[in-house]
Each structure stands twice: as C-alpha cells, then as structure tokens.
Design a protein around this motif. Structure first.
Motif, PDB file in Angstrom:
ATOM      1  N   HIS A 123       0.839  -1.209   0.000  1.00  0.00           N
ATOM      2  CA  HIS A 123       0.000   0.000   0.000  1.00  0.00           C
ATOM      3  C   HIS A 123       0.866   1.248   0.000  1.00  0.00           C
ATOM      4  O   HIS A 123       0.589   2.224  -0.717  1.00  0.00           O
ATOM      5  CB  HIS A 123      -0.931  -0.009   1.214  1.00  0.00           C
ATOM      6  N   THR A 126       2.342   1.911  -3.453  1.00  0.00           N
ATOM      7  CA  THR A 126       1.428   2.214  -4.562  1.00  0.00           C
ATOM      8  C   THR A 126       0.316   3.186  -4.178  1.00  0.00           C
ATOM      9  O   THR A 126      -0.559   3.470  -4.998  1.00  0.00           O
ATOM     10  CB  THR A 126       0.777   0.925  -5.089  1.00  0.00           C
ATOM     11  N   LYS A 132      -2.845   7.373  -9.856  1.00  0.00           N
ATOM     12  CA  LYS A 132      -4.114   7.076 -10.544  1.00  0.00           C
ATOM     13  C   LYS A 132      -4.399   8.055 -11.673  1.00  0.00           C
ATOM     14  O   LYS A 132      -5.043   7.700 -12.666  1.00  0.00           O
ATOM     15  CB  LYS A 132      -5.263   7.117  -9.540  1.00  0.00           C
ATOM     16  N   PRO A 183      -4.015 -10.594  -7.442  1.00  0.00           N
ATOM     17  CA  PRO A 183      -5.261 -10.473  -8.199  1.00  0.00           C
ATOM     18  C   PRO A 183      -5.267 -11.189  -9.544  1.00  0.00           C
ATOM     19  O   PRO A 183      -6.267 -11.166 -10.254  1.00  0.00           O
ATOM     20  CB  PRO A 183      -5.360  -8.959  -8.412  1.00  0.00           C
ATOM     21  N   TYR A 189      -0.693 -12.286 -15.937  1.00  0.00           N
ATOM     22  CA  TYR A 189       0.105 -11.079 -15.693  1.00  0.00           C
ATOM     23  C   TYR A 189       1.207 -10.937 -16.733  1.00  0.00           C
ATOM     24  O   TYR A 189       1.473  -9.834 -17.227  1.00  0.00           O
ATOM     25  CB  TYR A 189       0.707 -11.150 -14.292  1.00  0.00           C
ATOM     26  N   ASP A 233      -4.334   1.649 -14.209  1.00  0.00           N
ATOM     27  CA  ASP A 233      -4.661   0.224 -14.262  1.00  0.00           C
ATOM     28  C   ASP A 233      -4.168  -0.449 -12.979  1.00  0.00           C
ATOM     29  O   ASP A 233      -3.015  -0.265 -12.580  1.00  0.00           O
ATOM     30  CB  ASP A 233      -3.969  -0.391 -15.487  1.00  0.00           C
ATOM     31  N   PRO A 234      -5.015  -1.233 -12.306  1.00  0.00           N
ATOM     32  CA  PRO A 234      -4.575  -1.907 -11.078  1.00  0.00           C
ATOM     33  C   PRO A 234      -3.314  -2.745 -11.261  1.00  0.00           C
ATOM     34  O   PRO A 234      -2.485  -2.833 -10.347  1.00  0.00           O
ATOM     35  CB  PRO A 234      -5.778  -2.782 -10.702  1.00  0.00           C
ATOM     36  N   ARG A 237      -0.288  -0.510 -11.101  1.00  0.00           N
ATOM     37  CA  ARG A 237       0.082  -0.169  -9.733  1.00  0.00           C
ATOM     38  C   ARG A 237       0.755  -1.359  -9.045  1.00  0.00           C
ATOM     39  O   ARG A 237       1.707  -1.184  -8.271  1.00  0.00           O
ATOM     40  CB  ARG A 237      -1.160   0.288  -8.965  1.00  0.00           C
ATOM     41  N   LEU A 238       0.274  -2.560  -9.331  1.00  0.00           N
ATOM     42  CA  LEU A 238       0.940  -3.753  -8.807  1.00  0.00           C
ATOM     43  C   LEU A 238       2.377  -3.808  -9.315  1.00  0.00           C
ATOM     44  O   LEU A 238       3.311  -4.113  -8.555  1.00  0.00           O
ATOM     45  CB  LEU A 238       0.184  -5.010  -9.233  1.00  0.00           C
TER      46      LEU A 238
END
Length: 281
Positions: A123, A126, A132, A183, A189, A233-234, A237-238
């Motif tokens: 957390h 990111t 974002k 996720p 991925y 995009d999530p 961020r990962l």
C-alpha cells in the motif's frame, strides 16, 4: 517481512571476492544452529526462496577490502513474516556469536532489525493518489550486482532485462509473501506485461562474478527504464509495487547470494510532461 542488519568485525586485513555467496553460507549456518529443519529447508527446499542477501559494500570488481579491527555490515531480508518470526526472535538474542567468511572468523557485534507488514508495504509503495491520475509512469531500476534471468523451462541464461522476465518473477515472490493479495495468475500477468510495459531506455553490460569456489556467474548490471502508459490500471500499480519489492528480494538466479540487487525509482508524468518522483507513503 524482516530486514536484518549484521555488524561484524574483521580480525584480518585482506581483500575478498564478492561476498554474497559466503555471507549466505554463513547466515544459513547460524540458522541451522538455531533451527536445523528451517536451515535445511532454506538451503535445499524447492519452494520459491523468501530471503535474500545484501552483501558487504564492494568496489567496481565486486571485491571488498577488509581492514583489521574495522566493522562491516551486511543485510538479510526475510520476506515471510510468520515463517521467520521464531527465528528472528532467537537470532536477535544471540550473544558471542560469529560467522566464517572465506575461512576466517568474523565476530558478530550487533544484529538490528526492522519489521514490516507485506500488505502495508505494498500500500505504501502504490498508495500515492497521483499515480491514478498520471498519464505515464517511469520505473528506473539500477542493477547493482550481476543479474541472471532464465529462459522458461530451461537452464539457459537470459542476459537482458526483459520486462516479461523481470516482473512475473517478482510476482511469484510476492505470491509467497502477499498471499491472498494476488489479483491475477502469473500467466495472465505476463500477457499483460507483454503489451503494457516496455523498455524505454537501457544502458547495461555483462559482468562475471565468482559466488563460490565452483560457480562463476555472468549477469548484467546497469540502468533500465520501464514505461507504463496507463498507471491507473490496477496491474500497473501492482507492477510499481513489485519494482520496489525487488529492492528487498533481489531478482533472478542466485538472488539469495546477493546477485540481482537493484535500486528502484518511480516517476510519474504530472500531466504537463514533467516527470516527478513518486515516493512511498
């Protein structure tokens, strides 16, 4: 996660080759004295390795000059909090301990540690809200020690910092550390990275380093920039988080012996074409 920092004293003046392999052997020796089953598993187990060595400081040839009665530091990053918690509790209470590095004793003067919760760290890595809204993110990785990657299903070396190799390998480590926070599968991925992350600049060279009496490792060192065009995009961020995990886990083959050590910087486009540094919360 635990970051251990060992302060040791040199009883002799000498120059040693790259210290990562010797320090891994010394650390695993300490582990085996405290928890033999864990030490054997860390050495011989087939699972993803959840620890990495941060070696002594080194010169341009990856050698270290030791002076008598001087103190030196090295680090061990233990990435799985619950697995290593009993070990850390015992280790920081050690007294009059010593390690052997290239055949010479080095007394352990001090062991310091930091503890982090993996999900909180992700957390922090990111959580900058500017990510974002940014139109572009730039991940700069500086490979400080030779880095070896592998072809999928082969022992052949891959000596180019391809994002399809770098980031899915980090996801596998994070899967061992972050658990339910994953996720996406590694295959999905990898497909995403193939189309969304590209190498925008690199300046690398290969360099050989001897990590044991029988292993001469050849890897790449230098700087690589990776660009992501949709940081909202999530998975982007990962990816930013995984790039910063690499500072603790190292990357590639022999990373537990200090190869694949990196420093990571993340910058984002402020919307006006200016790249500003994105710092962890």
């Amino acid at each position: 996660m635990y970051q251990l920092e060992f302060t040791v004293s040199s009883l002799h003046s000498r120059e040693i080759r790259f210290s990562g392999g010797a320090l891994r052997a010394a650390f695993l020796g300490l582990v085996s004295d405290i928890a033999p089953a864990l030490g054997k598993d860390m050495h011989d187990g087939n699972d993803i390795r959840t620890y990495a060595i941060d070696p002594f400081r080194f010169n341009s040839d990856f050698h270290t000059s030791l002076d008598v009665d001087e103190d030196y530091k090295f680090g061990v990053n233990l990435l799985h909090k619950t697995r290593y918690k009993p070990l850390v509790r015992e280790m920081i209470g050690l007294e009059n301990s010593e390690i052997e590095v290239f055949g010479k004793r080095m007394p352990v003067l001090q062991i310091d540690f930091k503890m982090h919760h993996p999900l909180q760290m992700m957390h922090n890595w990111t959580g900058d809200n500017r990510i974002k809204n940014a139109p572009k993110a730039l991940i700069t990785m500086r490979f400080r020690t030779p880095t070896q990657l592998a072809h999928l299903g082969s022992e052949a070396l891959y000596l180019y910092p391809d994002p399809e190799k770098i980031f899915p390998s980090l996801l596998k480590i994070w899967a061992e550390v972050g658990g339910k926070a994953i996720p996406v599968s590694t295959g999905e991925y990898r497909d995403w990275v193939r189309t969304q992350v590209y190498t925008s600049r690199h300046r690398i060279q290969t360099y050989p380093v001897k990590i044991s009496s029988t292993i001469l490792a050849i890897g790449f060192i230098g700087r690589v920039d990776y660009t992501i065009d949709n940081p909202a995009d999530p998975l982007a961020r990962l990816t930013i988080g995984l790039a910063q995990l690499a500072e603790l886990s190292n990357i590639g083959k022999h990373r537990t012996a200090g190869l694949g050590k990196v420093n990571t910087t993340v910058k984002i486009d402020d919307g006006n074409g200016n790249m500003i540094r994105c710092k962890p919360n």
